[in-house]
Write a protein that holds these residues in place. Structure first.
Motif, mmCIF file in Angstrom:
data_model
loop_
_atom_site.group_PDB
_atom_site.id
_atom_site.type_symbol
_atom_site.label_atom_id
_atom_site.label_comp_id
_atom_site.label_asym_id
_atom_site.label_seq_id
_atom_site.Cartn_x
_atom_site.Cartn_y
_atom_site.Cartn_z
ATOM 1 N N MET A 132 67.116 -63.665 -23.980
ATOM 2 C CA MET A 132 67.634 -62.316 -23.720
ATOM 3 C C MET A 132 66.940 -61.340 -24.665
ATOM 4 O O MET A 132 66.715 -61.630 -25.835
ATOM 5 N N ALA A 133 66.610 -60.148 -24.129
ATOM 6 C CA ALA A 133 65.892 -59.165 -24.929
ATOM 7 C C ALA A 133 66.787 -58.609 -26.031
ATOM 8 O O ALA A 133 67.994 -58.497 -25.887
ATOM 9 N N ASP A 134 66.165 -58.266 -27.149
ATOM 10 C CA ASP A 134 66.851 -57.661 -28.280
ATOM 11 C C ASP A 134 67.470 -56.322 -27.840
ATOM 12 O O ASP A 134 66.778 -55.462 -27.293
ATOM 13 N N PRO A 135 68.791 -56.125 -28.089
ATOM 14 C CA PRO A 135 69.416 -54.855 -27.688
ATOM 15 C C PRO A 135 68.717 -53.638 -28.282
ATOM 16 O O PRO A 135 68.668 -52.580 -27.652
ATOM 17 N N ASP A 136 68.178 -53.771 -29.503
ATOM 18 C CA ASP A 136 67.477 -52.645 -30.112
ATOM 19 C C ASP A 136 66.220 -52.293 -29.322
ATOM 20 O O ASP A 136 65.887 -51.110 -29.141
ATOM 21 N N ILE A 137 65.511 -53.323 -28.849
ATOM 22 C CA ILE A 137 64.308 -53.090 -28.048
ATOM 23 C C ILE A 137 64.681 -52.444 -26.723
ATOM 24 O O ILE A 137 64.012 -51.520 -26.238
ATOM 25 N N LEU A 138 65.769 -52.903 -26.111
ATOM 26 C CA LEU A 138 66.224 -52.313 -24.847
ATOM 27 C C LEU A 138 66.569 -50.841 -25.036
ATOM 28 O O LEU A 138 66.319 -50.012 -24.154
ATOM 29 N N ALA A 139 67.140 -50.511 -26.192
ATOM 30 C CA ALA A 139 67.478 -49.113 -26.466
ATOM 31 C C ALA A 139 66.212 -48.260 -26.565
ATOM 32 O O ALA A 139 66.170 -47.121 -26.089
ATOM 33 N N VAL A 140 65.159 -48.808 -27.204
ATOM 34 C CA VAL A 140 63.888 -48.080 -27.299
ATOM 35 C C VAL A 140 63.297 -47.878 -25.908
ATOM 36 O O VAL A 140 62.836 -46.779 -25.558
ATOM 37 N N ILE A 141 63.313 -48.921 -25.076
ATOM 38 C CA ILE A 141 62.779 -48.826 -23.711
ATOM 39 C C ILE A 141 63.545 -47.781 -22.908
ATOM 40 O O ILE A 141 62.952 -46.977 -22.181
ATOM 41 N N ASP A 142 64.870 -47.781 -23.066
ATOM 42 C CA ASP A 142 65.686 -46.794 -22.370
ATOM 43 C C ASP A 142 65.299 -45.376 -22.797
ATOM 44 O O ASP A 142 65.202 -44.462 -21.965
ATOM 45 N N THR A 143 65.028 -45.180 -24.077
ATOM 46 C CA THR A 143 64.631 -43.863 -24.578
ATOM 47 C C THR A 143 63.277 -43.441 -24.022
ATOM 48 O O THR A 143 63.058 -42.268 -23.701
ATOM 49 N N LEU A 144 62.360 -44.406 -23.886
ATOM 50 C CA LEU A 144 61.043 -44.101 -23.329
ATOM 51 C C LEU A 144 61.144 -43.585 -21.896
ATOM 52 O O LEU A 144 60.536 -42.565 -21.536
ATOM 53 N N TYR A 145 61.938 -44.275 -21.063
ATOM 54 C CA TYR A 145 62.048 -43.848 -19.669
ATOM 55 C C TYR A 145 62.859 -42.559 -19.538
ATOM 56 O O TYR A 145 62.616 -41.763 -18.616
ATOM 57 N N ALA A 146 63.782 -42.336 -20.458
ATOM 58 C CA ALA A 146 64.494 -41.057 -20.472
ATOM 59 C C ALA A 146 63.520 -39.912 -20.778
ATOM 60 O O ALA A 146 63.595 -38.831 -20.187
ATOM 61 N N ALA A 147 62.577 -40.170 -21.697
ATOM 62 C CA ALA A 147 61.579 -39.148 -22.041
ATOM 63 C C ALA A 147 60.640 -38.863 -20.874
ATOM 64 O O ALA A 147 60.154 -37.740 -20.720
ATOM 65 N N ALA A 148 60.377 -39.888 -20.041
ATOM 66 C CA ALA A 148 59.531 -39.663 -18.868
ATOM 67 C C ALA A 148 60.140 -38.619 -17.948
ATOM 68 O O ALA A 148 59.432 -37.819 -17.329
ATOM 69 N N LEU A 149 61.473 -38.615 -17.857
ATOM 70 C CA LEU A 149 62.177 -37.673 -16.987
ATOM 71 C C LEU A 149 62.498 -36.363 -17.695
ATOM 72 O O LEU A 149 62.624 -35.325 -17.047
ATOM 73 N N GLU A 150 62.638 -36.420 -19.023
ATOM 74 C CA GLU A 150 62.990 -35.233 -19.802
ATOM 75 C C GLU A 150 61.951 -35.056 -20.910
ATOM 76 O O GLU A 150 62.084 -35.638 -21.993
ATOM 77 N N PRO A 151 60.896 -34.288 -20.668
ATOM 78 C CA PRO A 151 59.776 -34.185 -21.625
ATOM 79 C C PRO A 151 60.197 -33.806 -23.036
ATOM 80 O O PRO A 151 59.532 -34.205 -24.000
ATOM 81 N N GLU A 152 61.288 -33.060 -23.177
ATOM 82 C CA GLU A 152 61.715 -32.641 -24.514
ATOM 83 C C GLU A 152 62.173 -33.818 -25.362
ATOM 84 O O GLU A 152 62.386 -33.672 -26.575
ATOM 85 N N ARG A 153 62.316 -35.015 -24.764
ATOM 86 C CA ARG A 153 62.784 -36.183 -25.517
ATOM 87 C C ARG A 153 61.634 -37.069 -26.010
ATOM 88 O O ARG A 153 61.890 -38.136 -26.565
ATOM 89 N N TRP A 154 60.378 -36.629 -25.850
ATOM 90 C CA TRP A 154 59.276 -37.477 -26.300
ATOM 91 C C TRP A 154 59.260 -37.641 -27.820
ATOM 92 O O TRP A 154 58.871 -38.692 -28.331
ATOM 93 N N GLU A 155 59.662 -36.615 -28.527
ATOM 94 C CA GLU A 155 59.727 -36.748 -29.989
ATOM 95 C C GLU A 155 60.698 -37.864 -30.362
ATOM 96 O O GLU A 155 60.415 -38.702 -31.233
ATOM 97 N N GLU A 156 61.831 -37.899 -29.688
ATOM 98 C CA GLU A 156 62.822 -38.951 -29.921
ATOM 99 C C GLU A 156 62.262 -40.325 -29.546
ATOM 100 O O GLU A 156 62.472 -41.316 -30.267
ATOM 101 N N ALA A 157 61.524 -40.398 -28.428
ATOM 102 C CA ALA A 157 60.989 -41.675 -27.969
ATOM 103 C C ALA A 157 59.944 -42.227 -28.938
ATOM 104 O O ALA A 157 59.944 -43.425 -29.269
ATOM 105 N N LEU A 158 59.040 -41.366 -29.405
ATOM 106 C CA LEU A 158 58.013 -41.822 -30.349
ATOM 107 C C LEU A 158 58.641 -42.227 -31.677
ATOM 108 O O LEU A 158 58.187 -43.183 -32.322
ATOM 109 N N ALA A 159 59.689 -41.517 -32.072
ATOM 110 C CA ALA A 159 60.389 -41.900 -33.300
ATOM 111 C C ALA A 159 61.042 -43.270 -33.136
ATOM 112 O O ALA A 159 61.054 -44.081 -34.079
#
Length: 372
Positions: free
Chosen positions: A1-28
């Motif tokens: 099973m994938a690490d929940p922390d990694i899943l959270a990062v992946i979720d943030t990446l795809y959220a940034a794809a839809l909401e460009p203002e969240r790329w700073e959060e995704a890269l962080a």
């Protein structure tokens, strides 16, 4: 099973794809996952001005990189010249040894100045066919990356690539939509976008200016004031909507005020089946184009003459082209109705058309191009 922390990062990446203002959060989030102070996205093989993006705490370093230091980026240059394949994940030590690093100005003058000791990069194609380096920058104080960090980046790499690709495609779609919307508002033609039921979902300014005299939009449905004209307009709309079986044709819409009539065409718009387009827009809709035929059509006479019409045929074509009847054209030109019919048949033969509505469509387009 994938690490929940990694899943959270992946979720943030795809959220940034839809909401460009969240790329700073995704890269962080990517930076935190691998123990970096920040993450950059750098296109490879760029020969002109560099355009890279970086997380907020690397903004100053990224500005300096884009201005000057990209020209001296030895490790990235080696990734290009050595043909490192997409999907490769590793540290800069894949292409640099420690002795080279101690002597390289890029490391000693640039990276060291911003407390960067090592890069952990994933090479990803981002839709355009070009490779990009997604690089997490390690602080000098933390030493070198560990194997676990490289494995984490390898897990995140395809998701970063997909998220950035989706984000770029959406940004391009938004820009095109804005450009098209701006162009539609500047058209000399009135434009009414219709949904799959024939209801208006957008009306441009030109079309709004034509409302009220012979043409209306009532309960979102385009209407002609005169019953016979409306019957033809509704038939043209039905023909253009999904399921229509007859080819759409142009419609003359007479105006009670006595001003020159309007001319309308309806163009089908279809969604691709079995795609998200079908879920969002159904089977498609149509575009109603409408333009006033009022005004002097003489600007198109030379075009008609150049198409091979005689002066007499041109006069008949102009008259019919602005919505006149054949009998009124005959009276206006001082000829018999039968002679006018003969001229009209010759016009049809020379222009390769078979109906008066086709002639109206042609003259309308010529008027539009002459006045634009």
């Amino acid at each position: 099973m994938a690490d929940p922390d990694i899943l959270a990062v992946i979720d943030t990446l795809y959220a940034a794809a839809l909401e460009p203002e969240r790329w700073e959060e995704a890269l962080a989030a990517v930076s935190q996952a691998v123990g970096a102070i920040g993450t950059t996205i750098v296109p490879l093989g760029t020969s002109g001005a560099m355009r890279s993006i970086a997380s907020a705490n690397l903004s100053e370093a990224n500005a300096s990189y884009q201005e000057t230091w990209w020209r001296h980026d030895t490790p990235t240059g080696r990734l290009v010249t050595r043909g490192i394949k997409p999907g490769t994940v590793g540290t800069d030590r894949l292409v640099m040894d420690e002795d080279e690093i101690r002597r390289d100005p890029f490391y000693q003058e640039f990276l060291r100045h911003y407390d960067i000791g090592q890069s952990l990069a994933a090479l990803t194609p981002l839709g355009s066919g070009r490779l990009h380096s997604i690089a997490a920058q390690r602080s000098l104080k933390k030493g070198l990356y560990e194997r676990r960090d490289v494995e984490t980046m390898a897990l995140l790499s395809p998701h970063i690539g997909r998220a950035v690709t989706v984000g770029l495609e959406l940004a391009e779609a938004r820009r095109m939509a804005l450009d098209l919307a701006s162009a539609v508002e500047r058209l000399a033609w009135g434009v009414v976008l219709l949904d799959t039921e024939g209801l208006a979902r957008h009306v441009n300014q030109t079309a709004l200016g034509l409302l009220g005299d012979g043409f209306t939009i009532t309960h979102q449905r385009p209407r002609a004031t005169l019953r016979s004209d409306d019957a033809r307009l509704q038939g043209a709309i039905r023909a253009a909507l999904p399921g229509g079986v007859l080819p759409p044709e142009g419609v003359i819409i007479r105006r009670p005020s006595g001003q020159g009539p309007l001319y309308a065409e309806v163009v089908p718009i279809r969604s691709r089946p079995d795609t998200l387009e079908a879920l969002a827009f159904g089977a498609g809709g149509a575009m109603l184009l409408i333009r006033s035929l009022a005004g002097d059509p003489k600007s198109v006479a030379q075009h008609l003459l150049n198409m091979g019409l005689t002066p007499s045929e041109t006069r008949i074509a102009e008259f019919i082209g602005i919505g006149g009847t054949l009998r009124s054209a005959a009276d206006a030109n001082g000829i018999t109705y039968q002679t006018a019919r003969t001229h009209l048949r010759a016009v049809f033969a020379k222009l390769g058309i078979g109906r008066q509505s086709d002639l109206v469509a042609l003259v309308t387009r010529l008027v539009a191009s002459a006045s634009s």
